[in-house]
Enzyme design. Structure first.
Site, PDB file in Angstrom:
ATOM      1  N   ARG A  85       0.816  -1.206   0.000  1.00  0.00           N
ATOM      2  CA  ARG A  85       0.000   0.000   0.000  1.00  0.00           C
ATOM      3  C   ARG A  85       0.851   1.257   0.000  1.00  0.00           C
ATOM      4  O   ARG A  85       0.522   2.239  -0.642  1.00  0.00           O
ATOM      5  CB  ARG A  85      -0.898  -0.026   1.235  1.00  0.00           C
ATOM      6  N   TYR A  86       1.935   1.239   0.764  1.00  0.00           N
ATOM      7  CA  TYR A  86       2.829   2.397   0.841  1.00  0.00           C
ATOM      8  C   TYR A  86       4.033   2.134  -0.066  1.00  0.00           C
ATOM      9  O   TYR A  86       4.368   0.978  -0.328  1.00  0.00           O
ATOM     10  CB  TYR A  86       3.315   2.573   2.282  1.00  0.00           C
ATOM     11  N   ARG A  89       7.084   0.033   1.936  1.00  0.00           N
ATOM     12  CA  ARG A  89       6.884  -1.051   2.890  1.00  0.00           C
ATOM     13  C   ARG A  89       5.670  -1.908   2.548  1.00  0.00           C
ATOM     14  O   ARG A  89       4.708  -1.429   1.971  1.00  0.00           O
ATOM     15  CB  ARG A  89       6.814  -0.535   4.320  1.00  0.00           C
ATOM     16  N   CYS A  98      -4.255 -17.975  14.650  1.00  0.00           N
ATOM     17  CA  CYS A  98      -3.896 -17.235  15.857  1.00  0.00           C
ATOM     18  C   CYS A  98      -4.280 -18.111  17.042  1.00  0.00           C
ATOM     19  O   CYS A  98      -5.168 -18.953  16.916  1.00  0.00           O
ATOM     20  CB  CYS A  98      -4.696 -15.947  15.962  1.00  0.00           C
ATOM     21  N   CYS A 102      -9.771 -13.059  17.859  1.00  0.00           N
ATOM     22  CA  CYS A 102     -10.346 -11.870  18.471  1.00  0.00           C
ATOM     23  C   CYS A 102     -11.616 -11.504  17.714  1.00  0.00           C
ATOM     24  O   CYS A 102     -11.613 -11.484  16.483  1.00  0.00           O
ATOM     25  CB  CYS A 102      -9.359 -10.715  18.412  1.00  0.00           C
ATOM     26  N   CYS A 105     -11.395  -8.626  15.058  1.00  0.00           N
ATOM     27  CA  CYS A 105     -10.263  -8.672  14.126  1.00  0.00           C
ATOM     28  C   CYS A 105     -10.576  -8.019  12.778  1.00  0.00           C
ATOM     29  O   CYS A 105     -11.595  -8.281  12.165  1.00  0.00           O
ATOM     30  CB  CYS A 105      -9.839 -10.115  13.892  1.00  0.00           C
ATOM     31  N   ARG A 107      -9.056  -8.692  10.123  1.00  0.00           N
ATOM     32  CA  ARG A 107      -8.935  -9.711   9.075  1.00  0.00           C
ATOM     33  C   ARG A 107      -9.852 -10.892   9.375  1.00  0.00           C
ATOM     34  O   ARG A 107      -9.543 -12.038   9.097  1.00  0.00           O
ATOM     35  CB  ARG A 107      -7.485 -10.174   8.914  1.00  0.00           C
ATOM     36  N   ASP A 266     -11.670  -0.363  12.538  1.00  0.00           N
ATOM     37  CA  ASP A 266     -11.947  -0.360  11.103  1.00  0.00           C
ATOM     38  C   ASP A 266     -13.408  -0.723  10.863  1.00  0.00           C
ATOM     39  O   ASP A 266     -14.054  -1.321  11.724  1.00  0.00           O
ATOM     40  CB  ASP A 266     -11.045  -1.381  10.395  1.00  0.00           C
ATOM     41  N   ASP A 303      -7.436   4.104  10.023  1.00  0.00           N
ATOM     42  CA  ASP A 303      -6.943   3.451   8.822  1.00  0.00           C
ATOM     43  C   ASP A 303      -8.069   3.613   7.799  1.00  0.00           C
ATOM     44  O   ASP A 303      -9.115   2.973   7.914  1.00  0.00           O
ATOM     45  CB  ASP A 303      -6.658   1.964   9.097  1.00  0.00           C
ATOM     46  N   LYS A 310      -3.066   5.078   6.942  1.00  0.00           N
ATOM     47  CA  LYS A 310      -3.325   5.486   8.320  1.00  0.00           C
ATOM     48  C   LYS A 310      -3.133   6.994   8.450  1.00  0.00           C
ATOM     49  O   LYS A 310      -2.149   7.540   7.953  1.00  0.00           O
ATOM     50  CB  LYS A 310      -2.358   4.778   9.261  1.00  0.00           C
TER      51      LYS A 310
HETATM   52  C1  LIG Z   1       0.104  -0.215   8.863  1.00  0.00           C
HETATM   53  C2  LIG Z   1       0.600  -0.683   7.595  1.00  0.00           C
HETATM   54  C3  LIG Z   1       1.955  -0.559   7.259  1.00  0.00           C
HETATM   55  C4  LIG Z   1       2.982   0.023   8.188  1.00  0.00           C
HETATM   56  O1  LIG Z   1       2.686   1.352   8.486  1.00  0.00           O
HETATM   57  P1  LIG Z   1       3.598   2.183   9.484  1.00  0.00           P
HETATM   58  O2  LIG Z   1       2.851   3.469   9.663  1.00  0.00           O
HETATM   59  O3  LIG Z   1       4.929   2.367   8.830  1.00  0.00           O
HETATM   60  O4  LIG Z   1       3.723   1.405  10.748  1.00  0.00           O
HETATM   61  C5  LIG Z   1       2.346  -0.986   6.015  1.00  0.00           C
HETATM   62  N1  LIG Z   1       1.472  -1.546   5.145  1.00  0.00           N
HETATM   63  C6  LIG Z   1       0.171  -1.685   5.447  1.00  0.00           C
HETATM   64  C7  LIG Z   1      -0.741  -2.297   4.442  1.00  0.00           C
HETATM   65  C8  LIG Z   1      -0.317  -1.258   6.690  1.00  0.00           C
HETATM   66  O5  LIG Z   1      -1.602  -1.432   6.992  1.00  0.00           O
HETATM   67  S1  SF4 Z   2      -6.549  -9.362  15.995  1.00  0.00           S
HETATM   68 FE1  SF4 Z   2      -6.900 -10.904  14.379  1.00  0.00          FE
HETATM   69  S2  SF4 Z   2      -4.870 -11.358  13.563  1.00  0.00           S
HETATM   70 FE2  SF4 Z   2      -4.573 -10.347  15.551  1.00  0.00          FE
HETATM   71  S3  SF4 Z   2      -4.437 -12.002  17.070  1.00  0.00           S
HETATM   72 FE3  SF4 Z   2      -6.559 -11.370  16.996  1.00  0.00          FE
HETATM   73  S4  SF4 Z   2      -7.527 -12.742  15.501  1.00  0.00           S
HETATM   74 FE4  SF4 Z   2      -5.316 -12.860  15.183  1.00  0.00          FE
END
Ligand SMILES: *Cc1c(COP(=O)(O)O)cnc(C)c1O
Ligand code: SF4
Length: 345
Positions: A85-86, A89, A98, A102, A105, A107, A266, A303, A310
């Protein structure tokens, strides 16, 4: 890739009111229930902060107004399991399991379900993409929880990542110090420290999660020279009050973990009952800044949907009148500050 084994509880161990059980089972059929024995041991009573984070709630099924992937992670994936996305990174999803699922979550669509067999191939593809993309300098391992992989599998991934010259920083996002602290062994730490610069971001949401065991896990990681950060999710009915957050953030600093992000929930399908208004988060940040160590104050971030990234949100403590600026102190006092319009020659 091989996963570790550990002990977990079944739903009937929770002493849930039998009339509620059918509903809870129907939620668990849609979004899996799994709670490690060590995390379950933190529950003091039904409905407490630990319980709410891990026990299915019928409201998960009632929420259909939101998206299962609001952050567009799937469309931002050049290859499956890699989110780019960025510019510099990426996030690499190396596990879909996991120790605890949670309920909030982000995801939710992904953890505990789906294909497990092709993970080797997916990893090969992701690494090929990284090798061919020199702009990427920072790789976060995420999932699921990356520390659900056994030491040999992790070692293999880290070795292959470190072989890519332009990847400078490796981060691991993991809730294991909270959800399965016994997984953090001296052997694991001795292995991880061979891959520096390596950072770990963990995920504590409540002061009750700071225990002898979780503090011990963080201590082992810190002793291996791994800088520890923390990401907390702001959760209604769990940690959305000033006192709880103060205890959590200063408690984390006390176990050598530096608060990094406080996440606004989110807009993930099945989690609406956890959302708070932005005003709650802003009030919390206001109550932290200046009142506890600056090292313990996280960035409060949204986010944005669609994978726009973010964005930090700050309380309004600044007003401009020409080159005079009025700032509000942590005590609420309004103070003038003389700005300059052109810098001195
Ligand atoms: C949060 C995130 C990052 C890392 O972001 P930082 O602000 O550098 O900690 C990188 N990629 C994705 C997709 C993210 O959600
Ligand atoms: S928030 Fe989602 S990915 Fe993180 S530990 Fe909990 S279930 Fe796993």
């Amino acid at each position: 890739m091989k996963y570790i084994t550990y002990s977990s509880i079944t739903i009937d161990k929770l002493n849930i009111n039998p009339t509620l059980m059918p509903a809870i089972r129907s939620v668990a059929a849609r979004y899996p229930f799994l709670v490690s024995s060590s995390y379950a041991a933190l529950i003091r009573e039904p409905g407490d902060a630990i319980w709410r984070q891990c026990v299915p709630d019928i409201r998960e099924l009632e929420d259909d107004g939101q998206l299962s992937d609001p952050l567009a992670e799937v469309s931002l994936s050049p290859v499956p399991g890699l989110i780019h996305r960025y510019p510099d990174r990426v996030v690499l999803l190396v596990s879909n399991r996991c120790p605890v699922y949670c309920r909030f979550c982000m995801r939710k669509r992904h953890v505990g379900c789906g294909d497990r067999t092709s993970s080797r191939e997916r990893l090969d593809q992701a690494l090929a993409y990284l090798r061919a993309t020199p702009a990427v300098r920072d790789v976060t391992l995420s999932g699921g929880d990356p520390l659900m992989l056994d030491d040999a599998s992790l070692h293999d991934i880290l070795t292959r990542l470190r072989a890519i010259k332009h990847v400078s920083v490796i981060r691991i996002g993991t809730r294991i110090p909270v959800t399965l602290p016994e997984r953090v062994t001296p052997e694991l730490c001795a292995m991880l420290k061979r891959f520096h610069p390596l950072y770990v971001n963990t995920h504590f949401n409540h002061p009750t999660e700071i225990t002898v065991a979780s503090a011990g896990a963080c201590g082992l990681l810190a002793d291996a020279g791994i800088p520890l950060g923390n990401q907390t999710v702001l959760l209604r009915g769990v940690n959305d009050d000033v006192g709880t957050m103060r205890d959590l953030m200063s408690g984390l600093l006390g176990i050598r973990v530096r608060p990094y992000y406080l996440h606004q929930m989110d807009l993930v399908k099945g989690t609406a009952h956890f959302r708070t208004p932005l005003a709650s988060g802003l009030e919390i940040i206001k109550s932290l800044r200046g009142h506890i160590s600056g090292l313990a104050v996280p960035h409060y971030v949204i986010d944005l949907a669609g994978g726009k990234g973010k964005v930090p949100i700050l309380p309004d403590m600044f007003e401009r009148d020409g080159d005079r600026v009025f700032v509000t102190t942590y005590r609420g006092e309004r103070v003038a500050y003389q700005d300059i319009t052109t810098p001195p020659a």
